[in-house]
Design an enzyme around this catalytic site. Structure first.
Site, short mmCIF file in Angstrom:
data_model
loop_
_atom_site.label_atom_id
_atom_site.label_comp_id
_atom_site.label_asym_id
_atom_site.label_seq_id
_atom_site.Cartn_x
_atom_site.Cartn_y
_atom_site.Cartn_z
N ASP A 69 1.13 -1.07 -0.06
CA ASP A 69 -0.08 0.18 -0.15
C ASP A 69 0.94 1.19 -0.06
O ASP A 69 1.38 1.56 1.19
CB ASP A 69 -1.01 -0.15 1.36
CG ASP A 69 -1.69 1.26 1.36
OD1 ASP A 69 -1.95 2.01 0.40
OD2 ASP A 69 -2.18 1.51 2.55
N GLU B 234 -0.69 10.64 0.85
CA GLU B 234 -2.17 10.09 0.66
C GLU B 234 -2.66 9.63 2.09
O GLU B 234 -3.63 9.78 2.19
CB GLU B 234 -2.20 8.88 -0.10
CG GLU B 234 -3.40 8.72 -0.73
CD GLU B 234 -3.94 7.43 0.24
OE1 GLU B 234 -5.20 7.00 0.34
OE2 GLU B 234 -2.99 6.62 1.05
ZN LIG Z 1 -3.06 3.27 0.18
#
Ligand SMILES: [Zn+2]
Length: 328
Positions: free
Chosen positions: A161, A191
């Site tokens: 991720d 993010e």
């Molecule tokens: Zn992510």
């Protein structure tokens, strides 16, 4: 692509400290786009194609981590989470600070062994014996350390991720001929702290269509909550997450393209969390936006797991989507 994924997941770049991963990505893509720039927050924006629809494809290059909040008199480093590190995954793990210092996350023996200790009870032991000797100061940030482990068709690594989204974007840039669309590949920063990189890059690009690339939770482990997503069953087309509804026209375009190209896909309704796609959708006057997710187990742990078939199929689908003129 395995080598590329290894390179990306072996790089330490927690949110706000994306310099190392940015250098790796810039070296990979320098021949793959017509125009590459880095904006004031550190997002990479790489453009491919001159005509047709302006499409923004975003994958975030930051990763979750820790930040030092207090050094005690014995040199133990107390910390808080940067971007959703979960305390149940932390004790016993290794971390690497941005300055290169390595540490192990310690927790005390407590009488109730099954109780998860809150994050403020955990500490990083960097081998120091006093505060003066501690090579970490308040505000220093760290990322997890985990080797890249191949398990047949599956891979376990830290920061899949969203380095796996980054890998899908880079591989798509490699396969995509300069086609009928003006595609902006954005490798976004921060993010995990609220899609801050995607907010400014979407504003700057002013796209007509948006696509977010990220991971999503599977429901295929022994005591999972009931959900559909499974490793190896194809990339997921996002329908809803906790902060946005993906544009039905974009969902239909993605599903139709997958069907035509005989690429297996799954539908995803994500209950907790959101992605860069949300930042694209609500920029300026609004943008029809979709999302493509790689199914992933153990998200936000140091040992995230994906299936290579899903990655390959995500690249095929994204390449097919961007290779033809887009009419929603
Ligand atoms: Zn992510």
């Amino acid at each position: 692509m395995k080598k590329l994924i290894q390179k990306l997941t072996d790089t330490y770049s927690p949110s706000g400290y994306e310099e190392a991963i940015r250098d790796v990505i810039l070296a990979e893509i320098k021949e793959l786009a017509e125009d590459i720039r880095v904006d004031a927050l550190g997002n990479i924006i790489a453009k491919k194609g001159k005509h047709g629809k302006r499409v923004m494809v975003a994958a975030h290059m930051d990763e979750i981590g820790l930040i030092a909040t207090h050094i005690d008199e014995s040199g133990f480093v107390y910390f808080t989470s940067v971007g959703g590190s979960n305390p149940r995954y932390l004790p016993g793990g290794h971390v690497r600070f941005v300055n290169g210092v390595l540490g192990v996350i310690g927790s005390e023996r407590i009488s109730k062994a099954n109780v998860v200790q809150p994050i403020d009870k955990l500490f990083v032991d960097v081998g120091a014996t006093s505060a003066a000797e501690c090579p970490v100061q308040v505000g220093d940030m760290a990322a997890f350390v985990h080797p890249n482990v191949q398990m047949g068709g599956r891979l376990v690594a830290k920061s899949l991720d969203d380095r796996i989204g980054v890998a899908v974007a880079i591989e798509t840039m490699r396969r995509l001929k300069s086609g009928p669309n003006e595609v902006f590949f954005v490798f976004s920063v921060q993010e995990e702290l609220g899609t801050r990189g995607a907010i400014v890059s979407a504003y700057g690009i002013d796209p007509e269509i948006g696509i977010g690339l990220d991971v999503s939770h599977t429901g295929d482990t022994p005591n999972s909550i009931r959900r559909e997503l499974a490793l190896g069953a194809g990339p997921a087309i996002m329908v809803k997450d906790s902060r946005m509804l993906y544009d039905p026209k974009v969902v239909a375009w993605m599903e139709g393209t997958a069907k035509k190209a005989k690429i297996p896909v799954q539908r995803e309704v994500l209950v907790g969390g959101s992605t860069d796609a949300r930042a694209i959708q609500v920029t300026r006057l609004g943008v029809p936006t979709g999302g493509l997710a790689i199914p992933c187990r153990y998200i936000h742990s140091p040992s995230e797991m994906i299936d290579y078939e899903d990655v390959e199929n995500a690249v095929k689908l994204l390449t097919a989507l961007l290779s033809a003129p887009i009419e929603l």
